[in-house]
Design an enzyme around this catalytic site. Sequence first.
Site, PDB file in Angstrom:
ATOM      1  N   GLU A 219     -18.373 -10.927  34.643  1.00 16.02           N
ATOM      2  CA  GLU A 219     -17.026 -10.890  34.055  1.00 16.02           C
ATOM      3  C   GLU A 219     -16.323 -12.234  34.286  1.00 16.02           C
ATOM      4  O   GLU A 219     -15.236 -12.303  34.867  1.00 16.02           O
ATOM      5  CB  GLU A 219     -16.225  -9.700  34.609  1.00 16.02           C
ATOM      6  CG  GLU A 219     -16.903  -8.386  34.257  1.00 16.02           C
ATOM      7  CD  GLU A 219     -16.049  -7.128  34.450  1.00 16.02           C
ATOM      8  OE1 GLU A 219     -14.972  -7.217  35.058  1.00 16.02           O
ATOM      9  OE2 GLU A 219     -16.492  -6.063  33.970  1.00 16.02           O
ATOM     10  N   GLU A 354     -22.608  -2.722  32.400  1.00 17.58           N
ATOM     11  CA  GLU A 354     -21.574  -1.850  32.982  1.00 17.58           C
ATOM     12  C   GLU A 354     -21.035  -0.978  31.866  1.00 17.58           C
ATOM     13  O   GLU A 354     -20.449  -1.489  30.909  1.00 17.58           O
ATOM     14  CB  GLU A 354     -20.449  -2.660  33.638  1.00 17.58           C
ATOM     15  CG  GLU A 354     -20.913  -3.402  34.884  1.00 17.58           C
ATOM     16  CD  GLU A 354     -19.777  -4.028  35.692  1.00 17.58           C
ATOM     17  OE1 GLU A 354     -18.628  -3.532  35.640  1.00 17.58           O
ATOM     18  OE2 GLU A 354     -20.053  -5.036  36.379  1.00 17.58           O
TER      19      GLU A 354
HETATM   20  O1  AHR Z   1     -17.695  -1.266  38.352  1.00 21.31           O
HETATM   21  C1  AHR Z   1     -16.504  -1.644  38.957  1.00 21.31           C
HETATM   22  C2  AHR Z   1     -16.016  -3.016  38.510  1.00 21.31           C
HETATM   23  O2  AHR Z   1     -15.701  -2.978  37.158  1.00 21.31           O
HETATM   24  C3  AHR Z   1     -17.003  -4.146  38.619  1.00 21.31           C
HETATM   25  O3  AHR Z   1     -17.019  -4.732  39.861  1.00 21.31           O
HETATM   26  C4  AHR Z   1     -16.505  -5.120  37.602  1.00 21.31           C
HETATM   27  O4  AHR Z   1     -17.541  -5.934  37.087  1.00 21.31           O
HETATM   28  C5  AHR Z   1     -15.851  -4.253  36.564  1.00 21.31           C
HETATM   29  O5  AHR Z   1     -14.636  -4.740  36.187  1.00 21.31           O
END
Ligand code: AHR
Length: 555
Positions: A219, A354
Amino acid sequence: MIRRREFIHNGVVGATALLLARPARLVSTILSSAPDARIEILLEEVLGTISPNIYGHFLEHIGGVIYDGVWVGEQSKIPNIDGLRKDLVDEMRKIKAPVVRYPGGCFADSYDWRDGVGPADKRPRRTNFWNNEDETTGAPASHRYESNRFGTDEFMRFCKAIGCQPYLAANVRSLPAEAFSRWVEYCNSPAGSTALADARAASGSSEPYGVRYWGVGNESWGCGGNFTAQEYAVEFRRYTTWVPEYGQPLSFVASGPNSDDWQWTRGFFEEIARKDKGLFSSIFGWALHYYSWNLSRGRTENWDEGKGDAIKFDVQDWYEVLREGNRLESLIEGHWQAVGEFDSGHQVKLVVDEWGPWYRPGSELTPGYFLEQTPTLRDAIFSAMTLDIFNRHPEKVTLASPAQLVNCLNSLYLAYEDKFCVTPVGHIFGMYSAHQGGQAVRTIISAPNAHYLRDDKPASFWGLKGSASVRDKNLTLTLVNPSVSEVRETEVVVPGASIKSAVMTVLSNADLHAHNSFDQPNALTPQVKDLQSTGRVLTLQIPPASVTKLELSLM
Ligand code: AHR
Protein backbone atom coordinates in the site's frame (compact mmCIF):
# COMPACT_ATOMS: atom_id res chain seq x y z
CA MET A 1 -40.70 -15.06 -11.67
CA ILE A 2 -38.15 -15.07 -14.48
CA ARG A 3 -37.77 -11.59 -15.91
CA ARG A 4 -37.89 -10.96 -19.64
CA ARG A 5 -34.18 -10.75 -20.44
CA GLU A 6 -33.42 -13.76 -18.29
CA PHE A 7 -36.23 -15.67 -19.97
CA ILE A 8 -34.85 -14.93 -23.44
CA HIS A 9 -31.38 -16.00 -22.30
CA ASN A 10 -32.78 -19.17 -20.78
CA GLY A 11 -34.60 -19.86 -23.99
CA VAL A 12 -31.44 -19.75 -26.08
CA VAL A 13 -29.45 -21.89 -23.69
CA GLY A 14 -32.41 -24.20 -23.20
CA ALA A 15 -32.85 -24.81 -26.92
CA THR A 16 -29.29 -26.11 -27.27
CA ALA A 17 -29.64 -28.09 -24.13
CA LEU A 18 -32.90 -29.70 -25.20
CA LEU A 19 -31.15 -31.33 -28.14
CA LEU A 20 -28.53 -32.77 -25.87
CA ALA A 21 -30.40 -33.47 -22.74
CA ARG A 22 -33.05 -36.03 -23.40
CA PRO A 23 -31.59 -39.25 -21.93
CA ALA A 24 -31.46 -40.34 -18.33
CA ARG A 25 -32.07 -37.66 -15.79
CA LEU A 26 -30.16 -37.49 -12.56
CA VAL A 27 -32.41 -36.12 -9.85
CA SER A 28 -30.78 -35.41 -6.54
CA THR A 29 -33.92 -34.34 -4.77
CA ILE A 30 -37.57 -34.20 -5.61
CA LEU A 31 -38.15 -30.86 -7.25
CA SER A 32 -40.99 -28.78 -5.92
CA SER A 33 -41.47 -27.10 -9.30
CA ALA A 34 -39.96 -26.88 -12.79
CA PRO A 35 -36.29 -25.86 -12.94
CA ASP A 36 -35.81 -22.09 -12.85
CA ALA A 37 -32.03 -22.17 -13.20
CA ARG A 38 -29.89 -23.76 -15.85
CA ILE A 39 -26.16 -24.34 -15.96
CA GLU A 40 -24.29 -25.30 -19.08
CA ILE A 41 -20.63 -26.18 -18.76
CA LEU A 42 -18.70 -25.76 -22.00
CA LEU A 43 -15.75 -28.14 -21.74
CA GLU A 44 -14.32 -26.99 -25.05
CA GLU A 45 -14.08 -23.36 -23.95
CA VAL A 46 -11.06 -23.36 -21.68
CA LEU A 47 -10.40 -20.01 -19.99
CA GLY A 48 -7.00 -20.97 -18.61
CA THR A 49 -5.35 -22.84 -15.76
CA ILE A 50 -6.47 -21.82 -12.29
CA SER A 51 -3.32 -20.81 -10.48
CA PRO A 52 -3.25 -22.68 -7.14
CA ASN A 53 -1.83 -19.47 -5.66
CA ILE A 54 -5.17 -17.68 -5.89
CA TYR A 55 -5.97 -19.85 -2.85
CA GLY A 56 -3.17 -18.17 -0.89
CA HIS A 57 -3.11 -16.64 2.59
CA PHE A 58 -1.84 -13.63 4.46
CA LEU A 59 -0.20 -13.21 7.88
CA GLU A 60 0.75 -9.93 9.54
CA HIS A 61 2.20 -8.97 12.89
CA ILE A 62 -1.10 -7.47 13.94
CA GLY A 63 -3.35 -8.23 16.92
CA GLY A 64 -3.53 -11.97 17.66
CA VAL A 65 -2.52 -13.16 14.18
CA ILE A 66 1.10 -14.18 14.81
CA TYR A 67 1.34 -14.37 18.59
CA ASP A 68 -1.31 -16.88 19.65
CA GLY A 69 -2.72 -17.42 16.15
CA VAL A 70 0.39 -18.99 14.60
CA TRP A 71 3.08 -18.94 17.27
CA VAL A 72 2.38 -20.48 20.66
CA GLY A 73 6.02 -21.23 21.56
CA GLU A 74 8.00 -24.42 21.87
CA GLN A 75 7.35 -24.72 25.62
CA SER A 76 3.59 -24.22 25.30
CA LYS A 77 1.05 -26.77 26.52
CA ILE A 78 -0.91 -26.01 23.38
CA PRO A 79 -0.12 -28.76 20.86
CA ASN A 80 2.62 -27.34 18.64
CA ILE A 81 5.19 -28.23 16.02
CA ASP A 82 8.38 -26.47 17.09
CA GLY A 83 6.35 -23.59 18.50
CA LEU A 84 3.78 -23.43 15.69
CA ARG A 85 0.13 -24.06 16.52
CA LYS A 86 -0.43 -27.65 15.39
CA ASP A 87 -4.16 -27.32 14.69
CA LEU A 88 -3.45 -24.47 12.31
CA VAL A 89 -0.73 -26.35 10.45
CA ASP A 90 -2.94 -29.44 10.18
CA GLU A 91 -5.88 -27.46 8.80
CA MET A 92 -3.73 -25.64 6.28
CA ARG A 93 -2.36 -28.90 4.99
CA LYS A 94 -5.92 -30.14 4.52
CA ILE A 95 -6.89 -27.16 2.38
CA LYS A 96 -3.65 -27.43 0.38
CA ALA A 97 -2.55 -23.87 1.21
CA PRO A 98 -0.18 -23.02 -1.66
CA VAL A 99 1.39 -19.72 -0.57
CA VAL A 100 1.47 -17.42 2.48
CA ARG A 101 2.25 -13.71 2.43
CA TYR A 102 4.17 -12.26 5.42
CA PRO A 103 4.93 -10.07 7.51
CA GLY A 104 2.32 -7.50 6.38
CA GLY A 105 0.40 -5.39 5.47
CA CYS A 106 1.33 -2.01 6.83
CA PHE A 107 3.59 -3.69 9.38
CA ALA A 108 5.94 -4.74 6.57
CA ASP A 109 6.96 -1.14 5.85
CA SER A 110 7.95 -0.63 9.50
CA TYR A 111 9.80 -3.92 9.85
CA ASP A 112 13.50 -4.62 9.87
CA TRP A 113 13.87 -8.30 9.05
CA ARG A 114 17.24 -8.31 10.86
CA ASP A 115 15.40 -7.84 14.18
CA GLY A 116 13.68 -11.19 13.67
CA VAL A 117 16.66 -13.48 13.06
CA GLY A 118 19.45 -14.87 15.25
CA PRO A 119 19.25 -16.15 18.83
CA ALA A 120 15.72 -15.59 20.11
CA ASP A 121 16.81 -14.13 23.45
CA LYS A 122 18.97 -11.51 21.73
CA ARG A 123 16.27 -10.17 19.44
CA PRO A 124 15.24 -6.57 20.15
CA ARG A 125 11.77 -5.64 21.40
CA ARG A 126 10.20 -2.95 19.24
CA THR A 127 7.03 -0.92 19.09
CA ASN A 128 4.58 -2.66 16.76
CA PHE A 129 3.32 -0.58 13.85
CA TRP A 130 -0.23 -1.13 15.15
CA ASN A 131 0.61 -0.08 18.72
CA ASN A 132 -1.51 3.08 18.74
CA GLU A 133 -4.47 1.38 17.21
CA ASP A 134 -4.34 -1.20 19.96
CA GLU A 135 -4.21 1.21 22.86
CA THR A 136 -7.96 1.63 23.14
CA THR A 137 -8.79 -2.06 22.82
CA GLY A 138 -6.98 -3.40 25.87
CA ALA A 139 -4.68 -5.48 23.70
CA PRO A 140 -2.03 -7.53 25.50
CA ALA A 141 1.47 -6.07 25.45
CA SER A 142 2.56 -8.97 23.23
CA HIS A 143 0.52 -7.37 20.47
CA ARG A 144 1.59 -3.80 21.11
CA TYR A 145 5.30 -4.43 21.45
CA GLU A 146 6.98 -6.70 18.97
CA SER A 147 9.20 -9.28 20.66
CA ASN A 148 10.52 -10.49 17.31
CA ARG A 149 10.27 -14.02 18.67
CA PHE A 150 8.65 -14.97 15.37
CA GLY A 151 10.74 -13.91 12.38
CA THR A 152 11.96 -15.13 9.02
CA ASP A 153 13.18 -18.55 10.19
CA GLU A 154 10.01 -19.32 12.12
CA PHE A 155 7.93 -18.22 9.13
CA MET A 156 9.93 -20.53 6.86
CA ARG A 157 9.41 -23.33 9.36
CA PHE A 158 5.67 -22.65 9.15
CA CYS A 159 5.71 -22.77 5.34
CA LYS A 160 7.72 -25.97 5.37
CA ALA A 161 5.35 -27.62 7.84
CA ILE A 162 2.39 -26.75 5.60
CA GLY A 163 4.17 -27.45 2.34
CA CYS A 164 3.54 -23.99 0.89
CA GLN A 165 5.56 -21.22 -0.76
CA PRO A 166 6.63 -18.13 1.20
CA TYR A 167 5.77 -14.68 -0.15
CA LEU A 168 7.68 -11.93 1.66
CA ALA A 169 6.76 -8.25 1.68
CA ALA A 170 9.77 -5.93 1.81
CA ASN A 171 10.03 -2.58 3.57
CA VAL A 172 10.21 0.27 1.07
CA ARG A 173 9.06 3.09 3.35
CA SER A 174 11.64 2.93 6.11
CA LEU A 175 14.58 0.76 5.00
CA PRO A 176 16.99 1.27 2.11
CA ALA A 177 17.06 -0.96 -0.98
CA GLU A 178 20.24 -2.51 0.42
CA ALA A 179 18.25 -4.10 3.28
CA PHE A 180 15.95 -5.69 0.74
CA SER A 181 18.89 -7.17 -1.17
CA ARG A 182 20.31 -8.51 2.07
CA TRP A 183 17.02 -10.17 2.98
CA VAL A 184 17.05 -11.92 -0.39
CA GLU A 185 20.63 -12.90 0.34
CA TYR A 186 19.73 -14.25 3.79
CA CYS A 187 16.92 -16.34 2.32
CA ASN A 188 18.37 -17.49 -0.95
CA SER A 189 22.18 -17.46 -1.02
CA PRO A 190 23.63 -20.98 -1.28
CA ALA A 191 24.91 -22.80 1.81
CA GLY A 192 28.30 -21.51 2.89
CA SER A 193 28.42 -18.79 0.22
CA THR A 194 27.95 -15.59 2.23
CA ALA A 195 28.01 -14.37 5.81
CA LEU A 196 24.23 -14.26 5.71
CA ALA A 197 24.08 -17.85 4.45
CA ASP A 198 26.19 -18.75 7.49
CA ALA A 199 23.86 -16.79 9.76
CA ARG A 200 20.91 -18.69 8.30
CA ALA A 201 22.73 -21.97 8.85
CA ALA A 202 23.38 -20.99 12.47
CA SER A 203 19.63 -20.52 12.81
CA GLY A 204 18.99 -24.04 11.60
CA SER A 205 18.85 -23.93 7.82
CA SER A 206 22.05 -24.32 5.88
CA GLU A 207 19.97 -24.93 2.76
CA PRO A 208 18.55 -21.76 1.17
CA TYR A 209 14.85 -21.07 1.57
CA GLY A 210 14.45 -20.38 -2.16
CA VAL A 211 11.96 -17.55 -1.79
CA ARG A 212 10.46 -16.71 -5.15
CA TYR A 213 7.72 -14.16 -4.36
CA TRP A 214 8.72 -10.71 -3.08
CA GLY A 215 6.33 -7.85 -2.49
CA VAL A 216 8.05 -4.51 -3.01
CA GLY A 217 6.34 -2.48 -0.32
CA ASN A 218 2.69 -2.59 0.68
CA GLU A 219 0.00 0.00 0.00
CA SER A 220 2.70 2.43 -1.05
CA TRP A 221 -0.02 5.00 -1.76
CA GLY A 222 -0.77 5.03 2.01
CA CYS A 223 0.90 3.43 5.03
CA GLY A 224 3.72 2.17 2.81
CA GLY A 225 5.22 5.61 2.18
CA ASN A 226 2.43 7.88 0.97
CA PHE A 227 4.07 8.03 -2.45
CA THR A 228 2.57 9.26 -5.67
CA ALA A 229 2.31 6.54 -8.31
CA GLN A 230 5.24 8.09 -10.18
CA GLU A 231 7.40 8.29 -7.06
CA TYR A 232 6.63 4.70 -6.22
CA ALA A 233 7.51 3.56 -9.73
CA VAL A 234 10.94 5.14 -9.26
CA GLU A 235 11.36 3.34 -5.92
CA PHE A 236 10.18 0.08 -7.44
CA ARG A 237 12.79 0.33 -10.17
CA ARG A 238 15.51 1.12 -7.65
CA TYR A 239 14.62 -1.71 -5.26
CA THR A 240 14.34 -4.34 -7.95
CA THR A 241 17.32 -3.50 -10.15
CA TRP A 242 20.07 -6.11 -10.10
CA VAL A 243 18.89 -7.96 -7.03
CA PRO A 244 21.03 -11.14 -7.01
CA GLU A 245 19.06 -14.26 -7.84
CA TYR A 246 21.29 -17.01 -6.39
CA GLY A 247 19.78 -19.42 -8.91
CA GLN A 248 16.26 -18.72 -7.67
CA PRO A 249 14.29 -16.61 -10.15
CA LEU A 250 12.53 -13.80 -8.29
CA SER A 251 8.94 -12.73 -8.88
CA PHE A 252 8.43 -9.13 -7.82
CA VAL A 253 4.98 -7.92 -6.86
CA ALA A 254 4.49 -4.17 -7.12
CA SER A 255 2.19 -2.37 -4.71
CA GLY A 256 -0.95 -1.76 -6.72
CA PRO A 257 -4.14 0.22 -6.20
CA ASN A 258 -6.68 0.46 -3.48
CA SER A 259 -10.02 -0.50 -4.99
CA ASP A 260 -10.83 1.68 -8.01
CA ASP A 261 -7.80 3.94 -7.94
CA TRP A 262 -7.26 3.86 -11.70
CA GLN A 263 -4.85 6.80 -11.43
CA TRP A 264 -2.47 4.74 -9.31
CA THR A 265 -2.44 1.96 -11.89
CA ARG A 266 -2.03 4.26 -14.88
CA GLY A 267 0.47 6.53 -13.10
CA PHE A 268 2.75 3.65 -12.16
CA PHE A 269 2.77 1.94 -15.54
CA GLU A 270 3.13 5.21 -17.41
CA GLU A 271 6.26 6.00 -15.41
CA ILE A 272 7.70 2.51 -15.87
CA ALA A 273 7.00 2.68 -19.61
CA ARG A 274 8.46 6.18 -19.89
CA LYS A 275 11.83 4.86 -18.75
CA ASP A 276 11.84 1.41 -20.31
CA LYS A 277 8.99 -0.82 -21.46
CA GLY A 278 11.36 -3.76 -21.13
CA LEU A 279 10.89 -3.49 -17.38
CA PHE A 280 7.40 -4.96 -17.60
CA SER A 281 9.01 -8.37 -17.83
CA SER A 282 10.52 -7.84 -14.36
CA ILE A 283 7.11 -7.15 -12.76
CA PHE A 284 5.45 -10.43 -11.93
CA GLY A 285 2.37 -9.04 -10.24
CA TRP A 286 0.36 -5.88 -9.64
CA ALA A 287 -1.21 -6.06 -6.19
CA LEU A 288 -4.81 -4.92 -5.92
CA HIS A 289 -6.31 -4.48 -2.44
CA TYR A 290 -10.04 -4.43 -2.01
CA TYR A 291 -11.97 -4.44 1.25
CA SER A 292 -15.78 -4.38 1.36
CA TRP A 293 -16.54 -2.17 4.29
CA ASN A 294 -19.07 0.51 3.42
CA LEU A 295 -22.60 -0.72 4.16
CA SER A 296 -24.08 2.76 4.42
CA ARG A 297 -25.73 2.52 1.00
CA GLY A 298 -24.21 5.80 -0.12
CA ARG A 299 -24.84 7.78 3.08
CA THR A 300 -21.21 8.22 4.07
CA GLU A 301 -17.64 7.59 2.98
CA ASN A 302 -16.41 7.81 6.57
CA TRP A 303 -14.28 4.78 7.39
CA ASP A 304 -15.73 4.29 10.90
CA GLU A 305 -19.30 5.30 10.24
CA GLY A 306 -19.74 3.29 7.05
CA LYS A 307 -19.02 -0.12 8.55
CA GLY A 308 -21.61 -2.66 9.64
CA ASP A 309 -21.57 -5.39 12.25
CA ALA A 310 -20.13 -8.84 11.54
CA ILE A 311 -22.85 -10.78 13.36
CA LYS A 312 -25.80 -8.46 13.91
CA PHE A 313 -27.20 -7.66 10.51
CA ASP A 314 -30.48 -7.64 8.62
CA VAL A 315 -31.35 -8.82 5.11
CA GLN A 316 -30.37 -5.47 3.62
CA ASP A 317 -26.90 -5.73 5.15
CA TRP A 318 -26.63 -9.29 3.90
CA TYR A 319 -27.05 -8.15 0.32
CA GLU A 320 -25.08 -4.95 0.80
CA VAL A 321 -21.90 -6.81 1.76
CA LEU A 322 -22.35 -9.10 -1.24
CA ARG A 323 -22.98 -6.15 -3.56
CA GLU A 324 -19.80 -4.51 -2.33
CA GLY A 325 -17.83 -7.75 -2.72
CA ASN A 326 -19.27 -8.32 -6.18
CA ARG A 327 -17.54 -5.12 -7.35
CA LEU A 328 -14.25 -6.99 -7.29
CA GLU A 329 -14.99 -8.56 -10.68
CA SER A 330 -15.23 -5.19 -12.41
CA LEU A 331 -12.15 -3.97 -10.53
CA ILE A 332 -10.18 -6.93 -11.85
CA GLU A 333 -11.43 -6.27 -15.37
CA GLY A 334 -10.80 -2.52 -15.07
CA HIS A 335 -7.26 -2.73 -13.71
CA TRP A 336 -6.42 -5.46 -16.21
CA GLN A 337 -7.48 -3.15 -18.98
CA ALA A 338 -5.61 -0.18 -17.49
CA VAL A 339 -2.38 -2.20 -17.15
CA GLY A 340 -2.90 -3.43 -20.73
CA GLU A 341 -2.87 0.15 -22.02
CA PHE A 342 0.88 0.06 -21.31
CA ASP A 343 1.74 -3.62 -21.11
CA SER A 344 -0.18 -4.77 -24.17
CA GLY A 345 1.23 -8.30 -24.00
CA HIS A 346 -0.04 -8.62 -20.42
CA GLN A 347 3.24 -9.81 -18.97
CA VAL A 348 2.14 -8.40 -15.62
CA LYS A 349 -0.59 -10.37 -13.86
CA LEU A 350 -2.88 -9.29 -11.06
CA VAL A 351 -2.27 -10.26 -7.45
CA VAL A 352 -5.23 -9.61 -5.14
CA ASP A 353 -3.33 -10.04 -1.89
CA GLU A 354 -5.78 -8.36 0.48
CA TRP A 355 -9.50 -8.95 0.12
CA GLY A 356 -12.53 -9.51 2.32
CA PRO A 357 -15.24 -7.80 4.31
CA TRP A 358 -14.17 -5.40 7.04
CA TYR A 359 -16.68 -4.83 9.85
CA ARG A 360 -16.63 -2.52 12.85
CA PRO A 361 -15.05 -3.85 16.08
CA GLY A 362 -17.23 -5.80 18.50
CA SER A 363 -17.63 -9.34 17.18
CA GLU A 364 -14.16 -10.58 18.15
CA LEU A 365 -14.15 -13.85 20.09
CA THR A 366 -11.14 -12.64 22.03
CA PRO A 367 -11.58 -9.06 23.26
CA GLY A 368 -8.42 -7.04 22.65
CA TYR A 369 -7.46 -8.92 19.49
CA PHE A 370 -7.25 -5.96 17.16
CA LEU A 371 -9.19 -6.34 13.88
CA GLU A 372 -10.49 -9.79 14.79
CA GLN A 373 -14.05 -10.40 13.64
CA THR A 374 -16.32 -13.43 13.64
CA PRO A 375 -17.14 -14.69 10.14
CA THR A 376 -20.69 -15.94 9.55
CA LEU A 377 -22.52 -17.73 6.76
CA ARG A 378 -22.62 -14.33 5.00
CA ASP A 379 -18.82 -14.27 4.87
CA ALA A 380 -18.72 -17.83 3.58
CA ILE A 381 -21.00 -16.74 0.71
CA PHE A 382 -18.83 -13.65 0.18
CA SER A 383 -15.63 -15.70 0.09
CA ALA A 384 -17.05 -18.32 -2.26
CA MET A 385 -18.29 -15.57 -4.57
CA THR A 386 -14.79 -14.03 -4.54
CA LEU A 387 -13.02 -17.31 -5.28
CA ASP A 388 -15.46 -17.93 -8.14
CA ILE A 389 -14.54 -14.51 -9.53
CA PHE A 390 -10.84 -15.46 -9.48
CA ASN A 391 -11.61 -18.81 -11.10
CA ARG A 392 -13.45 -17.03 -13.91
CA HIS A 393 -10.38 -14.87 -14.68
CA PRO A 394 -7.49 -17.34 -14.65
CA GLU A 395 -5.54 -15.45 -17.29
CA LYS A 396 -5.60 -12.28 -15.17
CA VAL A 397 -5.30 -13.27 -11.51
CA THR A 398 -2.23 -15.28 -10.55
CA LEU A 399 -2.14 -14.99 -6.76
CA ALA A 400 -4.55 -13.85 -4.07
CA SER A 401 -5.01 -13.94 -0.31
CA PRO A 402 -7.80 -12.84 2.00
CA ALA A 403 -6.99 -10.62 4.96
CA GLN A 404 -6.06 -12.42 7.15
CA LEU A 405 -5.54 -16.10 7.94
CA VAL A 406 -6.26 -16.30 11.67
CA ASN A 407 -7.67 -14.02 14.40
CA CYS A 408 -8.23 -11.12 12.03
CA LEU A 409 -10.69 -9.85 9.43
CA ASN A 410 -11.97 -12.51 7.03
CA SER A 411 -10.22 -15.30 8.89
CA LEU A 412 -10.28 -19.00 8.14
CA TYR A 413 -9.47 -19.80 11.76
CA LEU A 414 -9.96 -18.37 15.23
CA ALA A 415 -7.67 -19.30 18.09
CA TYR A 416 -7.17 -18.34 21.69
CA GLU A 417 -4.75 -20.26 23.88
CA ASP A 418 -5.87 -23.90 23.64
CA LYS A 419 -9.11 -23.07 21.82
CA PHE A 420 -9.35 -23.26 18.07
CA CYS A 421 -12.09 -23.36 15.46
CA VAL A 422 -12.49 -23.35 11.69
CA THR A 423 -14.72 -20.50 10.53
CA PRO A 424 -17.22 -20.77 7.66
CA VAL A 425 -14.58 -19.04 5.50
CA GLY A 426 -12.15 -21.84 6.34
CA HIS A 427 -14.71 -24.38 5.17
CA ILE A 428 -15.08 -22.56 1.86
CA PHE A 429 -11.33 -22.80 1.24
CA GLY A 430 -11.61 -26.52 2.00
CA MET A 431 -14.44 -26.94 -0.51
CA TYR A 432 -12.79 -24.85 -3.22
CA SER A 433 -9.32 -26.40 -3.02
CA ALA A 434 -10.51 -28.88 -5.68
CA HIS A 435 -10.23 -26.06 -8.25
CA GLN A 436 -6.48 -25.55 -7.70
CA GLY A 437 -4.58 -26.19 -10.92
CA GLY A 438 -7.72 -27.16 -12.84
CA GLN A 439 -8.65 -25.88 -16.30
CA ALA A 440 -11.30 -23.22 -15.88
CA VAL A 441 -14.07 -23.68 -18.44
CA ARG A 442 -16.75 -21.28 -19.52
CA THR A 443 -20.00 -21.85 -17.70
CA ILE A 444 -23.30 -20.28 -18.62
CA ILE A 445 -25.60 -19.84 -15.68
CA SER A 446 -29.13 -18.56 -16.14
CA ALA A 447 -31.27 -17.93 -13.09
CA PRO A 448 -33.75 -15.39 -11.80
CA ASN A 449 -32.36 -12.57 -9.71
CA ALA A 450 -32.78 -12.34 -5.95
CA HIS A 451 -35.12 -9.49 -5.00
CA TYR A 452 -35.20 -7.50 -1.78
CA LEU A 453 -35.90 -4.05 -0.39
CA ARG A 454 -33.02 -1.58 -0.26
CA ASP A 455 -34.00 1.53 1.65
CA ASP A 456 -37.61 0.50 1.06
CA LYS A 457 -37.13 0.44 -2.70
CA PRO A 458 -37.15 -2.74 -4.79
CA ALA A 459 -33.60 -3.93 -5.45
CA SER A 460 -32.07 -7.04 -6.94
CA PHE A 461 -28.88 -9.03 -6.93
CA TRP A 462 -27.90 -11.91 -9.20
CA GLY A 463 -29.56 -15.20 -8.32
CA LEU A 464 -26.90 -17.81 -9.01
CA LYS A 465 -23.24 -17.64 -10.01
CA GLY A 466 -20.24 -19.88 -9.85
CA SER A 467 -17.28 -21.35 -11.67
CA ALA A 468 -16.22 -24.68 -13.15
CA SER A 469 -12.90 -26.39 -13.69
CA VAL A 470 -11.86 -29.73 -15.15
CA ARG A 471 -9.00 -32.07 -14.52
CA ASP A 472 -9.00 -35.16 -16.71
CA LYS A 473 -12.57 -36.43 -16.52
CA ASN A 474 -13.31 -34.79 -13.20
CA LEU A 475 -15.30 -31.60 -13.14
CA THR A 476 -15.65 -29.29 -10.16
CA LEU A 477 -18.55 -26.85 -10.21
CA THR A 478 -18.99 -24.37 -7.37
CA LEU A 479 -22.14 -22.30 -6.99
CA VAL A 480 -23.39 -19.50 -4.79
CA ASN A 481 -27.07 -18.93 -4.18
CA PRO A 482 -27.16 -15.57 -2.39
CA SER A 483 -30.95 -15.40 -2.04
CA VAL A 484 -32.01 -15.41 1.60
CA SER A 485 -35.23 -17.25 0.81
CA GLU A 486 -35.33 -18.90 -2.61
CA VAL A 487 -34.38 -22.41 -3.53
CA ARG A 488 -32.96 -22.64 -7.04
CA GLU A 489 -34.36 -25.62 -8.92
CA THR A 490 -31.39 -26.22 -11.18
CA GLU A 491 -30.49 -28.27 -14.22
CA VAL A 492 -26.82 -28.88 -15.00
CA VAL A 493 -25.73 -30.06 -18.43
CA VAL A 494 -22.28 -30.76 -19.81
CA PRO A 495 -22.67 -30.86 -23.60
CA GLY A 496 -20.77 -33.75 -25.12
CA ALA A 497 -20.42 -35.65 -21.86
CA SER A 498 -22.56 -37.57 -19.48
CA ILE A 499 -22.24 -37.81 -15.75
CA LYS A 500 -20.95 -41.04 -14.24
CA SER A 501 -21.23 -39.98 -10.62
CA ALA A 502 -21.84 -36.83 -8.65
CA VAL A 503 -20.99 -35.74 -5.13
CA MET A 504 -22.58 -32.61 -3.72
CA THR A 505 -21.18 -30.61 -0.81
CA VAL A 506 -23.30 -27.81 0.64
CA LEU A 507 -22.57 -25.16 3.23
CA SER A 508 -25.77 -23.49 4.37
CA ASN A 509 -27.97 -22.84 7.36
CA ALA A 510 -31.47 -21.61 8.08
CA ASP A 511 -29.90 -18.91 10.24
CA LEU A 512 -28.13 -16.31 8.11
CA HIS A 513 -26.01 -15.39 11.12
CA ALA A 514 -24.75 -18.93 11.71
CA HIS A 515 -21.10 -19.03 12.71
CA ASN A 516 -18.64 -21.18 14.58
CA SER A 517 -17.16 -20.37 17.96
CA PHE A 518 -14.95 -22.05 20.54
CA ASP A 519 -18.08 -23.34 22.31
CA GLN A 520 -19.78 -24.43 19.11
CA PRO A 521 -17.02 -25.13 16.61
CA ASN A 522 -19.27 -27.17 14.33
CA ALA A 523 -22.37 -24.99 14.18
CA LEU A 524 -21.77 -24.51 10.46
CA THR A 525 -19.98 -27.23 8.52
CA PRO A 526 -20.30 -28.49 4.94
CA GLN A 527 -22.62 -31.45 4.35
CA VAL A 528 -21.65 -34.05 1.73
CA LYS A 529 -24.12 -36.10 -0.27
CA ASP A 530 -23.40 -38.78 -2.86
CA LEU A 531 -25.98 -38.30 -5.61
CA GLN A 532 -25.58 -41.88 -6.87
CA SER A 533 -27.00 -41.61 -10.39
CA THR A 534 -25.85 -41.24 -13.93
CA GLY A 535 -27.18 -39.32 -16.86
CA ARG A 536 -26.90 -36.35 -19.16
CA VAL A 537 -28.80 -33.86 -17.04
CA LEU A 538 -28.28 -33.35 -13.38
CA THR A 539 -31.24 -31.80 -11.63
CA LEU A 540 -30.87 -30.51 -8.15
CA GLN A 541 -32.12 -28.07 -5.57
CA ILE A 542 -29.74 -25.39 -4.44
CA PRO A 543 -30.82 -24.13 -1.04
CA PRO A 544 -31.10 -20.44 -0.23
CA ALA A 545 -28.07 -18.74 1.31
CA SER A 546 -25.77 -21.53 0.27
CA VAL A 547 -22.48 -22.48 -1.29
CA THR A 548 -22.54 -25.74 -3.25
CA LYS A 549 -19.75 -27.78 -4.72
CA LEU A 550 -20.50 -30.49 -7.27
CA GLU A 551 -17.80 -32.98 -8.10
CA LEU A 552 -18.78 -34.73 -11.28
CA SER A 553 -17.05 -37.67 -12.79
CA LEU A 554 -17.63 -37.53 -16.56
CA MET A 555 -17.84 -40.18 -19.29
O1 AHR B 1 -5.21 -6.23 6.75
C1 AHR B 1 -5.10 -5.12 7.59
C2 AHR B 1 -4.44 -3.93 6.91
O2 AHR B 1 -5.24 -3.48 5.87
C3 AHR B 1 -3.11 -4.19 6.26
O3 AHR B 1 -2.05 -4.08 7.13
C4 AHR B 1 -3.03 -3.11 5.23
O4 AHR B 1 -2.22 -3.47 4.12
C5 AHR B 1 -4.46 -2.85 4.87
O5 AHR B 1 -4.75 -1.52 4.82
